[in-house]
Write an enzyme that holds these catalytic residues in place. Structure first.
Site, short mmCIF file in Angstrom:
data_model
loop_
_atom_site.label_atom_id
_atom_site.label_comp_id
_atom_site.label_asym_id
_atom_site.label_seq_id
_atom_site.Cartn_x
_atom_site.Cartn_y
_atom_site.Cartn_z
N THR A 1 0.88 -1.17 0.00
CA THR A 1 0.00 0.00 0.00
C THR A 1 0.91 1.21 0.00
OG1 THR A 1 -1.60 -1.17 1.41
CG2 THR A 1 -1.75 1.22 1.40
N ARG B 1 -13.31 -8.31 -1.05
CA ARG B 1 -12.67 -7.96 0.22
C ARG B 1 -12.23 -6.49 0.23
NH1 ARG B 1 -7.26 -6.00 1.80
NH2 ARG B 1 -6.88 -6.74 3.89
N VAL B 2 -12.54 -5.79 1.28
CA VAL B 2 -12.11 -4.40 1.43
C VAL B 2 -11.19 -4.32 2.63
CG1 VAL B 2 -12.88 -2.06 1.96
CG2 VAL B 2 -14.19 -3.47 0.35
N GLY B 3 -10.04 -3.70 2.44
CA GLY B 3 -9.09 -3.55 3.55
C GLY B 3 -9.31 -2.24 4.29
N ASP B 4 -8.28 -1.80 4.98
CA ASP B 4 -8.38 -0.57 5.78
C ASP B 4 -8.23 0.69 4.93
OD1 ASP B 4 -5.74 -1.43 5.31
OD2 ASP B 4 -4.98 -0.15 6.91
N THR C 1 -0.23 1.01 6.63
CA THR C 1 -0.05 -0.08 5.68
C THR C 1 0.05 -1.37 6.51
OG1 THR C 1 2.38 0.06 5.71
CG2 THR C 1 1.24 1.36 4.03
N GLY C 2 -0.07 -2.49 5.84
CA GLY C 2 -0.01 -3.76 6.56
C GLY C 2 -1.38 -4.41 6.62
N GLY D 1 -4.82 -5.02 6.91
CA GLY D 1 -5.94 -4.10 7.02
C GLY D 1 -6.99 -4.52 8.03
N1 GLY Z 1 -3.49 -2.25 4.25
C1 GLY Z 1 -3.92 -2.66 3.01
C2 GLY Z 1 -4.95 -3.71 3.04
O1 GLY Z 1 -5.09 -4.43 4.01
O2 GLY Z 1 -5.65 -3.86 2.05
#
Ligand code: GLY
Length: 366
Positions: free
Chosen positions: A216, A244-247, A267-268, A270
């Site tokens: 990210t 799927r949706v991340g942070d 980042t990392g 989510g």
């Molecule tokens: N931090 C990016 C994700 O988990 O999609």
């Protein structure tokens, strides 16, 4: 005469919440107001954001807006086919389709925009910017986000590069020995070698702190006037379940900006950031007086506390994944921190861009 160093010392000790623009909110501990002209513009970003911070500072130093600066900065990485974590060339989902997430916030106007599961647009951050500027909404997803993007003049393109498609094919072949997809070894090496074959090895399937590749870019900036903006953009977790949706596109998780306090992004993993309202937590900790690096570390401790699943913990009970936060406050103080040692972040200040080591909770190998 008060030097900038003295000023920062005073204001840092007194709490960032004392900054201008608090309106009816009571300044913390009677700290002096921030003199806007005394902030040196600073941009911080994830480790892949050296060019992004340089660009963001250039735009702001030329009189541009803070949000335009960070968006222009991350666009470089979104358009880069060789960065497999973001935009064009980003690693795809389970079905081999690149789905992108992005959010941004503009401190002075308190504006926010975001897109999630967006397909076919190289620069999701620019679509998020259009959501903020041209709609009454904050977050658009999937087909609706793409239709909106097209209506705003964005081009739909194939975002898979030869390299990212090959990596997905390789991953699919290695997923199971009970399906009909063959690895090069299983096919008796009848498959022509990939140009950069060593890049595709099994290590890539397991290269991100024991989990799948996940990258990210986040970039945050404070201007000379103490105005703040931030943006986060990603192709998310490689080989994710479609949808799927991340942070990254979640305001308060992968990004938060409060023009009275600071800007933070992540980042990392989510899922861990969403569960702990990560970036918003960092901002609130800074509002309470913590320096950016301490606020990032405290928010990471919450991630550790929330990691109760045995499958996500190492034998010592620590998370087997990483999360990184990057933060800058209204006074121009900045910091980056990660759960695990070895992470770096990018910073640009006084015209010089460099990497710095992130603070951390746990030493690798310990
Ligand atoms: N931090 C990016 C994700 O988990 O999609």
């Amino acid at each position: 005469m008060t030097t900038r160093r003295d000023f920062l010392k005073t204001s840092a000790g007194a709490g960032v919440g004392a900054a201008v623009g608090l309106g009816s909110v009571k300044p913390l501990r009677g700290a002096p107001a921030v003199h806007r002209s005394m902030v040196t513009p600073v941009a911080v970003a994830s480790g892949n954001g050296l060019e992004a911070v340089t660009t963001a500072i250039r735009v702001v130093n030329e009189g541009g807006d803070t949000l335009d600066g960070v968006v222009e900065g991350v666009n470089i990485v979104e358009r880069d086919p060789n960065d497999s974590s973001v935009g064009f060339g980003g690693l795809p989902n389970l079905d081999g389709v690149v789905q992108l997430d992005s959010s941004l916030m503009h401190g002075p106007s308190r504006g926010a925009g975001a897109v999630a599961c967006l397909e076919g647009i190289k620069t999701p951050s620019r679509v998020a910017l259009d959501v903020m500027r041209y709609t009454d909404h904050v977050l658009l997803v999937g087909k609706g986000a793409q239709r909106f993007a097209v209506s705003m003049g964005h081009q739909v393109e194939d975002l898979l590069t030869e390299r990212s498609r090959r990596r997905w094919i390789e991953w699919r072949a290695r997923m199971s020995d009970r399906d009909d997809y063959l690895t090069p070894e299983e096919s008796g090496n009848r498959v022509p070698p990939f140009e950069d074959a060593e890049d595709y090895g099994t290590s890539l399937l397991d290269s991100h702190d024991g989990v799948r590749p996940l990258g990210t870019i986040n970039c945050n900036i404070v201007s000379r006037d103490g105005d703040l903006s931030g943006v986060t953009t990603t192709s998310g977790l490689a080989w994710k379940i479609p949808g799927r949706v991340g942070d990254s596109p979640i305001v308060g998780a992968g990004l938060y900006v409060d023009n009275d306090v600071g800007a933070c992004g992540s980042t990392g993993r989510g899922e861990a950031v969403i569960k702990t309202c990560g970036s918003h937590s960092v901002i609130e900790l800074m509002r309470a007086g913590m320096a950016p690096v301490d606020a990032c570390l405290e928010a990471l401790r919450r991630v550790v506390t929330f990691t109760t699943e045995a499958r996500l913990r190492d034998p010592e009970g620590r998370p087997n994944f990483n999360v990184n936060y990057y933060a800058v406050n209204k006074n121009g103080e900045y910091g980056g921190a990660a759960i695990w040692s070895g992470a770096r972040f990018a910073v640009c200040m006084d015209g010089e861009a460099r990497h710095e080591d992130s603070a951390y909770l746990f030493e690798r190998g310990s």
